[in-house]
Every structure is written in C-alpha cells, then in structure tokens.
Design an enzyme around this catalytic site. Structure first.
Site, PDB file in Angstrom:
ATOM      1  N   GLY A 189       0.826  -1.209   0.000  1.00 53.47           N
ATOM      2  CA  GLY A 189       0.000   0.000   0.000  1.00 53.47           C
ATOM      3  C   GLY A 189       0.858   1.257   0.000  1.00 53.47           C
TER       4      GLY A 189
ATOM      5  N   ASP B  90      -2.092 -13.451   5.283  1.00 51.76           N
ATOM      6  CA  ASP B  90      -3.295 -12.619   5.238  1.00 51.76           C
ATOM      7  C   ASP B  90      -3.687 -12.301   6.682  1.00 51.76           C
ATOM      8  OD1 ASP B  90      -5.856 -12.391   2.961  1.00 51.76           O
ATOM      9  OD2 ASP B  90      -6.265 -11.997   5.087  1.00 51.76           O
TER      10      ASP B  90
ATOM     11  N   LEU C 157       0.071  -2.218   9.065  1.00 53.53           N
ATOM     12  CA  LEU C 157      -0.535  -1.218   8.171  1.00 53.53           C
ATOM     13  C   LEU C 157      -1.621  -1.832   7.282  1.00 53.53           C
ATOM     14  CD1 LEU C 157       2.703   0.644   6.980  1.00 53.53           C
ATOM     15  CD2 LEU C 157       1.456   0.858   9.115  1.00 53.53           C
TER      16      LEU C 157
ATOM     17  N   SER D 138      -8.957  -0.221   3.682  1.00 53.20           N
ATOM     18  CA  SER D 138      -8.741   1.144   4.166  1.00 53.20           C
ATOM     19  C   SER D 138      -9.624   2.190   3.495  1.00 53.20           C
ATOM     20  CB  SER D 138      -7.269   1.526   3.951  1.00 53.20           C
ATOM     21  OG  SER D 138      -7.053   1.822   2.589  1.00 53.20           O
TER      22      SER D 138
ATOM     23  N   SER E 170      -6.620   5.623  13.130  1.00 52.59           N
ATOM     24  CA  SER E 170      -7.052   6.620  12.151  1.00 52.59           C
ATOM     25  C   SER E 170      -7.881   7.740  12.771  1.00 52.59           C
ATOM     26  CB  SER E 170      -7.906   5.904  11.094  1.00 52.59           C
ATOM     27  OG  SER E 170      -8.615   6.834  10.323  1.00 52.59           O
TER      28      SER E 170
ATOM     29  N   GLU F 153     -10.304   8.833  11.420  1.00 54.40           N
ATOM     30  CA  GLU F 153     -11.696   8.478  11.109  1.00 54.40           C
ATOM     31  C   GLU F 153     -12.431   8.036  12.388  1.00 54.40           C
ATOM     32  OE1 GLU F 153     -13.131   8.912   8.140  1.00 54.40           O
ATOM     33  OE2 GLU F 153     -14.972   7.764   8.392  1.00 54.40           O
TER      34      GLU F 153
ATOM     35  N   TYR G 122     -15.794   1.276   8.733  1.00 52.25           N
ATOM     36  CA  TYR G 122     -14.329   1.376   8.792  1.00 52.25           C
ATOM     37  C   TYR G 122     -13.894   2.048  10.095  1.00 52.25           C
ATOM     38  CZ  TYR G 122      -9.658   3.311   7.898  1.00 52.25           C
ATOM     39  OH  TYR G 122      -8.335   3.668   8.005  1.00 52.25           O
TER      40      TYR G 122
ATOM     41  N   LYS H 143     -11.621   0.421  13.024  1.00 50.73           N
ATOM     42  CA  LYS H 143     -10.355   1.017  13.481  1.00 50.73           C
ATOM     43  C   LYS H 143     -10.387   1.274  14.985  1.00 50.73           C
ATOM     44  CE  LYS H 143      -7.446   1.310  10.089  1.00 50.73           C
ATOM     45  NZ  LYS H 143      -6.141   0.645  10.121  1.00 50.73           N
TER      46      LYS H 143
HETATM   47  P1  NAP Z   1      -3.620   1.249   1.417  1.00 53.30           P
HETATM   48  O1  NAP Z   1      -2.779   1.948   0.398  1.00 53.30           O
HETATM   49  O2  NAP Z   1      -5.048   0.963   1.116  1.00 53.30           O
HETATM   50  O3  NAP Z   1      -2.886  -0.136   1.758  1.00 53.30           O
HETATM   51  C1  NAP Z   1      -3.534  -1.145   2.472  1.00 53.30           C
HETATM   52  C2  NAP Z   1      -2.636  -2.366   2.510  1.00 53.30           C
HETATM   53  O4  NAP Z   1      -3.308  -3.409   3.253  1.00 53.30           O
HETATM   54  C3  NAP Z   1      -2.294  -2.966   1.127  1.00 53.30           C
HETATM   55  O5  NAP Z   1      -0.959  -3.394   1.137  1.00 53.30           O
HETATM   56  C4  NAP Z   1      -3.225  -4.165   1.064  1.00 53.30           C
HETATM   57  O6  NAP Z   1      -2.741  -5.201   0.234  1.00 53.30           O
HETATM   58  C5  NAP Z   1      -3.187  -4.618   2.522  1.00 53.30           C
HETATM   59  N1  NAP Z   1      -4.284  -5.520   2.872  1.00 53.30           N
HETATM   60  C6  NAP Z   1      -5.593  -5.377   2.606  1.00 53.30           C
HETATM   61  N2  NAP Z   1      -6.276  -6.456   3.063  1.00 53.30           N
HETATM   62  C7  NAP Z   1      -5.366  -7.284   3.625  1.00 53.30           C
HETATM   63  C8  NAP Z   1      -5.447  -8.557   4.241  1.00 53.30           C
HETATM   64  N3  NAP Z   1      -6.606  -9.205   4.385  1.00 53.30           N
HETATM   65  N4  NAP Z   1      -4.310  -9.124   4.709  1.00 53.30           N
HETATM   66  C9  NAP Z   1      -3.116  -8.492   4.555  1.00 53.30           C
HETATM   67  N5  NAP Z   1      -2.979  -7.298   3.976  1.00 53.30           N
HETATM   68  C10 NAP Z   1      -4.094  -6.699   3.515  1.00 53.30           C
HETATM   69  O7  NAP Z   1      -3.593   2.042   2.801  1.00 53.30           O
HETATM   70  P2  NAP Z   1      -2.579   3.193   3.311  1.00 53.30           P
HETATM   71  O8  NAP Z   1      -3.119   4.503   2.918  1.00 53.30           O
HETATM   72  O9  NAP Z   1      -1.194   2.800   2.974  1.00 53.30           O
HETATM   73  O10 NAP Z   1      -2.804   3.096   4.880  1.00 53.30           O
HETATM   74  C11 NAP Z   1      -2.025   2.198   5.688  1.00 53.30           C
HETATM   75  C12 NAP Z   1      -2.768   1.941   6.977  1.00 53.30           C
HETATM   76  O11 NAP Z   1      -2.983   3.167   7.669  1.00 53.30           O
HETATM   77  C13 NAP Z   1      -4.147   1.341   6.818  1.00 53.30           C
HETATM   78  O12 NAP Z   1      -4.368   0.488   7.927  1.00 53.30           O
HETATM   79  C14 NAP Z   1      -5.091   2.516   6.882  1.00 53.30           C
HETATM   80  O13 NAP Z   1      -6.363   2.101   7.304  1.00 53.30           O
HETATM   81  C15 NAP Z   1      -4.371   3.367   7.911  1.00 53.30           C
HETATM   82  N6  NAP Z   1      -4.580   4.814   7.820  1.00 53.30           N
HETATM   83  C16 NAP Z   1      -4.365   5.459   6.646  1.00 53.30           C
HETATM   84  C17 NAP Z   1      -4.497   6.830   6.582  1.00 53.30           C
HETATM   85  C18 NAP Z   1      -4.257   7.590   5.299  1.00 53.30           C
HETATM   86  O14 NAP Z   1      -4.693   8.750   5.226  1.00 53.30           O
HETATM   87  N7  NAP Z   1      -3.566   7.014   4.328  1.00 53.30           N
HETATM   88  C19 NAP Z   1      -4.838   7.546   7.743  1.00 53.30           C
HETATM   89  C20 NAP Z   1      -5.021   6.855   8.927  1.00 53.30           C
HETATM   90  C21 NAP Z   1      -4.867   5.474   8.967  1.00 53.30           C
HETATM   91  P3  NAP Z   1      -3.075  -5.225  -1.350  1.00 53.30           P
HETATM   92  O15 NAP Z   1      -2.028  -4.343  -1.988  1.00 53.30           O
HETATM   93  O16 NAP Z   1      -2.935  -6.663  -1.678  1.00 53.30           O
HETATM   94  O17 NAP Z   1      -4.459  -4.687  -1.534  1.00 53.30           O
HETATM   95  O1  G4F Z   2     -10.155  10.543   0.412  1.00 57.42           O
HETATM   96  P1  G4F Z   2     -11.284   9.950   1.163  1.00 57.42           P
HETATM   97  O2  G4F Z   2     -11.935   8.758   0.583  1.00 57.42           O
HETATM   98  O3  G4F Z   2     -10.713   9.686   2.620  1.00 57.42           O
HETATM   99  P2  G4F Z   2     -11.369   9.481   4.064  1.00 57.42           P
HETATM  100  O4  G4F Z   2     -12.757   8.955   3.975  1.00 57.42           O
HETATM  101  O5  G4F Z   2     -11.173  10.739   4.835  1.00 57.42           O
HETATM  102  O6  G4F Z   2     -10.458   8.315   4.656  1.00 57.42           O
HETATM  103  C1  G4F Z   2      -9.044   8.342   4.527  1.00 57.42           C
HETATM  104  O7  G4F Z   2      -8.503   8.969   5.654  1.00 57.42           O
HETATM  105  C2  G4F Z   2      -8.715   8.271   6.900  1.00 57.42           C
HETATM  106  C3  G4F Z   2      -8.080   9.123   7.996  1.00 57.42           C
HETATM  107  O8  G4F Z   2      -8.995  10.093   8.422  1.00 57.42           O
HETATM  108  C4  G4F Z   2      -8.078   6.905   6.783  1.00 57.42           C
HETATM  109  F1  G4F Z   2      -8.186   6.241   7.955  1.00 57.42           F
HETATM  110  C5  G4F Z   2      -8.744   6.128   5.667  1.00 57.42           C
HETATM  111  O9  G4F Z   2      -8.109   4.857   5.526  1.00 57.42           O
HETATM  112  C6  G4F Z   2      -8.552   6.909   4.371  1.00 57.42           C
HETATM  113  O10 G4F Z   2      -7.185   6.908   4.058  1.00 57.42           O
HETATM  114  O11 G4F Z   2     -12.429  11.052   1.402  1.00 57.42           O
HETATM  115  C7  G4F Z   2     -12.154  12.312   1.956  1.00 57.42           C
HETATM  116  C8  G4F Z   2     -13.392  13.188   1.903  1.00 57.42           C
HETATM  117  C9  G4F Z   2     -14.668  12.532   2.459  1.00 57.42           C
HETATM  118  O12 G4F Z   2     -15.334  13.479   3.266  1.00 57.42           O
HETATM  119  C10 G4F Z   2     -15.499  12.253   1.232  1.00 57.42           C
HETATM  120  O13 G4F Z   2     -16.919  12.271   1.449  1.00 57.42           O
HETATM  121  O14 G4F Z   2     -13.673  13.500   0.542  1.00 57.42           O
HETATM  122  C11 G4F Z   2     -15.065  13.417   0.341  1.00 57.42           C
HETATM  123  N1  G4F Z   2     -15.347  13.187  -1.083  1.00 57.42           N
HETATM  124  C12 G4F Z   2     -16.080  14.003  -1.868  1.00 57.42           C
HETATM  125  N2  G4F Z   2     -16.180  13.495  -3.104  1.00 57.42           N
HETATM  126  C13 G4F Z   2     -14.957  12.133  -1.799  1.00 57.42           C
HETATM  127  C14 G4F Z   2     -15.481  12.328  -3.083  1.00 57.42           C
HETATM  128  N3  G4F Z   2     -14.192  11.074  -1.478  1.00 57.42           N
HETATM  129  C15 G4F Z   2     -13.944  10.156  -2.449  1.00 57.42           C
HETATM  130  N4  G4F Z   2     -13.152   9.106  -2.158  1.00 57.42           N
HETATM  131  N5  G4F Z   2     -14.456  10.300  -3.726  1.00 57.42           N
HETATM  132  C16 G4F Z   2     -15.223  11.361  -4.090  1.00 57.42           C
HETATM  133  O15 G4F Z   2     -15.684  11.473  -5.226  1.00 57.42           O
END
Ligand code: NAP
Ligand code: G4F
Length: 323
Positions: free
Chosen positions: A12, A57, A79, A83, A124, A126, A148, A152
């Site tokens: 990811g 997994d 991680l 997500s 998160s 979230e 979600y 979390k």
């Molecule tokens: P991401 O790009 O969606 O990556 C998710 C990873 O989890 C991918 O490597 C995916 O593998 C793996 N995965 C999914 N299902 C699995 C399973 N059943 N077993 C093992 N691995 C699995 O997410 P990210 O943005 O890097 O975020 C990393 C972590 O931080 C996540 O837990 C997310 O919820 C959390 N988080 C993210 C944000 C953000 O803004 N990015 C903020 C707060 C928390 P595949 O490649 O095979 O799909």
């Molecule tokens: O980019 P989003 O899908 O991210 P969201 O829902 O904030 O979640 C991300 O951040 C979390 C941390 O707070 C992580 F835990 C989670 O794994 C993920 O990385 O949406 C952001 C905002 C939302 O309010 C959504 O309603 O954008 C708004 N939005 C408006 N139009 C949209 C769209 N989001 C998406 N994905 N697509 C749209 O067309």
C-alpha cells in the site's frame, strides 16, 4: 546489530514509504503479501528485491504466526487494512474481519511468538468521526461514522489492551489523512489530481464528485511514516496523533489541482449522489503537539505543495503513456 521489521500492508501507500525508510536505515525488511490474481507491486517495484516476502493474510492467524516466526522481528508495523471508507458500507463484514479482527490476529501472533517485539498499529482520525472537540487530540472521545471507523476503533483499543494486559510495547498512531503520488485512485486527493491531469491532456472530460464541503487535515505520507518509526524508538509505548494542524475543504483541494493545470474546475466538476456517503465525517483537524514535543516529529511538505506534487506526478505518468 541489524534490526528486522515485519510490515503488513507493505504494497500500500504507507507500507511502500515505510519500507524505503527502514531499508535506508539498514533494517532487514519483511513484507506480508496476500495472494492476488495479478501481482500488485506497483508501489514497491523499485525495492522489490530488497524485501523478504512472506505470504499471508491478516484474516489467517496461522499465516501470521508463521510470518512472525520467519521474520523474528524487532518491530512489527500493522498497516494492512481494508482502508477505503466508502467500501466499508457495502462490505462491513470483510472490513471488520480485516481492519478490526486482523489486529487481534497479528497481536496474538506477536504475543505467542515474540512478545518483546515492538508493535505499531495504524489507527485513524476516522475514529473521531462526529467530532466531540476541535482540534482533535489523543484524549478526544471517538464517535466513528462508518464501519471502517468502528473497525479502526476496535483495532485501537485492542492494541491499548494488549499493552496493558501483557505489558507489550504496543503503540497506536492516530494518523490524519496523508497522501502522495502513490495514493490509491479512489481516494479523493488522487481522484482529483489524476482527473486534473487527464482533463488537461484531453483524456477525460468531467470529474464526478460527492461532498465538496467536507474538511480534512491532509499531510504527506512520506512525512507520516517517520512518525510511525519514532513511536517505536521511545522508552515507553504510547499513542500519538499525527496531523498537520491545518484543515481544508475538498473544494479547496479541487481548486488547487485545477489551478495548477490552468483550468477552471467549475467547468468540469459534476456532483454525483453516488459519491455521497450514508454518514459523513464533516471536519477533521488534528493537534499533534504531543508528537512534536515527545517524538521530535516535524512535517516537511505542506498542503499546496502536496497537491501540486501529485498533479505533476499524474501529468508525468500520462505524458509517458501518450508518448
Ligand atoms: P492502502 O494503500 O489501502 O494499503 C492497504 C494495505 O493493506 C495494502 O498493502 C493491502 O494489500 C493490505 N491488505 C488489505 N487487506 C489485507 C489482508 N486481508 N491481509 C493483509 N494485507 C491486507 O492504505 P494506506 O493509505 O497505505 O494506509 C495504511 C494503513 O494506515 C491502513 O491500515 C489505513 O487504514 C491506515 N490509515 C491510513 C491513513 C491515510 O490517510 N492514508 C490515515 C489513517 C490510517 P493489497 O495491496 O494486496 O491490496
Ligand atoms: O479521500 P477519502 O476517501 O478519505 P477518508 O474517507 O477521509 O479516509 C481516509 O482517511 C482516513 C483518515 O482520516 C483513513 F483512515 C482512511 O483509511 C482513508 O485513508 O475522502 C475524503 C473526503 C470525504 O469526506 C469524502 O466524502 O472526501 C469526500 N469526497 C467528496 N467526493 C470524496 C469524493 N471522497 C472520495 N473518495 N471520492 C469522491 O468522489
């Protein structure tokens, strides 16, 4: 002595930046890879041969026990998750099994095989959902607004519970949204930067969006993985908010991305109910003063630079394709 780290979710966005960061620090990096019909190495293709791959997994405890046995890790970064918030309504059970119970599975594997390993859980912002105070900090009560967010929250508390029950070095990073050119295409930042690039190049003609009024605290993923590592280098385990301390609307994001390619976003953006969520998180704004003070963590990339970096990367990608 060389340290070993086991990363779940290594393919990811965050996993790829964290793997790079740990390899630079000369860690031996083990990556848990789940079976997919087509290999998914796009984010890690440049470091693929430096990673020790382990098949497994998060929903399969036996595979995690084996992963901890094989990697004998000093540090475990969990991680892996389902997500994408929007997918958690149509797939609440899979989300719960991976994003919630998956945390217990990996914690159990660590507790049974190597309880002295340091453990990081990707919690998160979230979880704050319908926010109970602004800005949100470590002590702000949670009120998740999606399956979600609820999953979390379970992962967060089970991590705290293993720390308190078994004296494990288990930390939870409450990370606010963080983005990069490696962000999945369905998340709003990347959806917008990809569309701005495609529309500029004549490859797309409109951008269908949901709620433009939602506010998020968006940072750069490359900065945030450093905070994960710092959390595992302290004397005592603890939980930290990681954020920028700035909030912006989705509309501001769209405006910056389209301005960068000299287009008026209002001519291209169409509101489509399909992208409006059953329950929204209206406002996220984090207070990361504890992380700054106790971890010495600092941000390097600001919001405008982040969005422009992502649009430029998408332009480069499509220009390469067109050639
Ligand atoms: P991401 O790009 O969606 O990556 C998710 C990873 O989890 C991918 O490597 C995916 O593998 C793996 N995965 C999914 N299902 C699995 C399973 N059943 N077993 C093992 N691995 C699995 O997410 P990210 O943005 O890097 O975020 C990393 C972590 O931080 C996540 O837990 C997310 O919820 C959390 N988080 C993210 C944000 C953000 O803004 N990015 C903020 C707060 C928390 P595949 O490649 O095979 O799909
Ligand atoms: O980019 P989003 O899908 O991210 P969201 O829902 O904030 O979640 C991300 O951040 C979390 C941390 O707070 C992580 F835990 C989670 O794994 C993920 O990385 O949406 C952001 C905002 C939302 O309010 C959504 O309603 O954008 C708004 N939005 C408006 N139009 C949209 C769209 N989001 C998406 N994905 N697509 C749209 O067309």
């Amino acid at each position: 002595m060389t340290k070993s780290a086991l990363i779940t979710g290594i393919t990811g966005q965050d996993g790829s930046y964290l793997a790079e960061f740990l390899l630079e620090k000369e860690y031996r990096v083990y990556g848990l890879r789940r079976r997919t019909s087509i290999p998914n190495y796009e984010n890690v293709v440049h470091i693929k041969d430096k990673i020790e791959w382990i098949d497994g997994d998060l929903t399969d405890l036996s595979s995690l026990v084996r992963a901890v046995q094989e990697s004998n890790p000093d540090e475990v970064y969990n991680l892996g998750a389902q997500s994408f918030v929007a997918t958690s309504w149509p797939q609440p059970i899979a989300t719960g099994e991976i994003t919630a119970m998956g945390v217990t599975n990996i914690l159990e594997a660590v507790r049974i095989i190597k309880p002295e390993a340091k453990f990081y859980q990707a919690s998160s912002s979230e979880m704050f959902g319908k926010v109970q105070e602004t800005p949100q900090k470590e002590t702000t009560p949670f009120w998740p607004r999606s399956p979600y967010g609820a999953a979390k929250m379970y992962g967060h508390w089970i991590t705290v519970n293993y720390r308190e029950s078994f004296n494990m070095y288990a930390c939870s990073g409450i990370l606010f949204n963080h983005e990069s050119p490696r962000r999945g295409l369905e998340f709003v930042t990347r959806k917008v930067t990809d569309a701005a690039a495609r529309i500029k190049l004549g490859l797309q003609h409109e951008l269908r969006m949901g709620n433009l009024d939602a506010k998020r605290d968006w940072g750069f993923a490359g900065d945030y993985v450093k905070a994960m590592w710092l959390m595992l280098q302290q004397e005592k385990p603890d939980d930290f908010v990681i954020s920028t301390g700035e909030t912006h609307t989705v509309e501001e994001l769209v405006q910056i991305a389209f301005d960068y390619v000299d287009l008026d976003w209002k001519e291209y953006v169409v509101i489509d109910k399909k992208f409006v969520r059953p329950a929204e998180v209206d406002l996220l704004l984090g207070d990361c003063s504890k992380a700054k003070k106790e971890l010495g963590w600092e941000l390097e990339v600001g919001f405008q630079d982040l969005v422009e970096m992502m649009v430029q990367s998408d332009l480069d990608k499509y220009r390469g394709v067109i050639k």
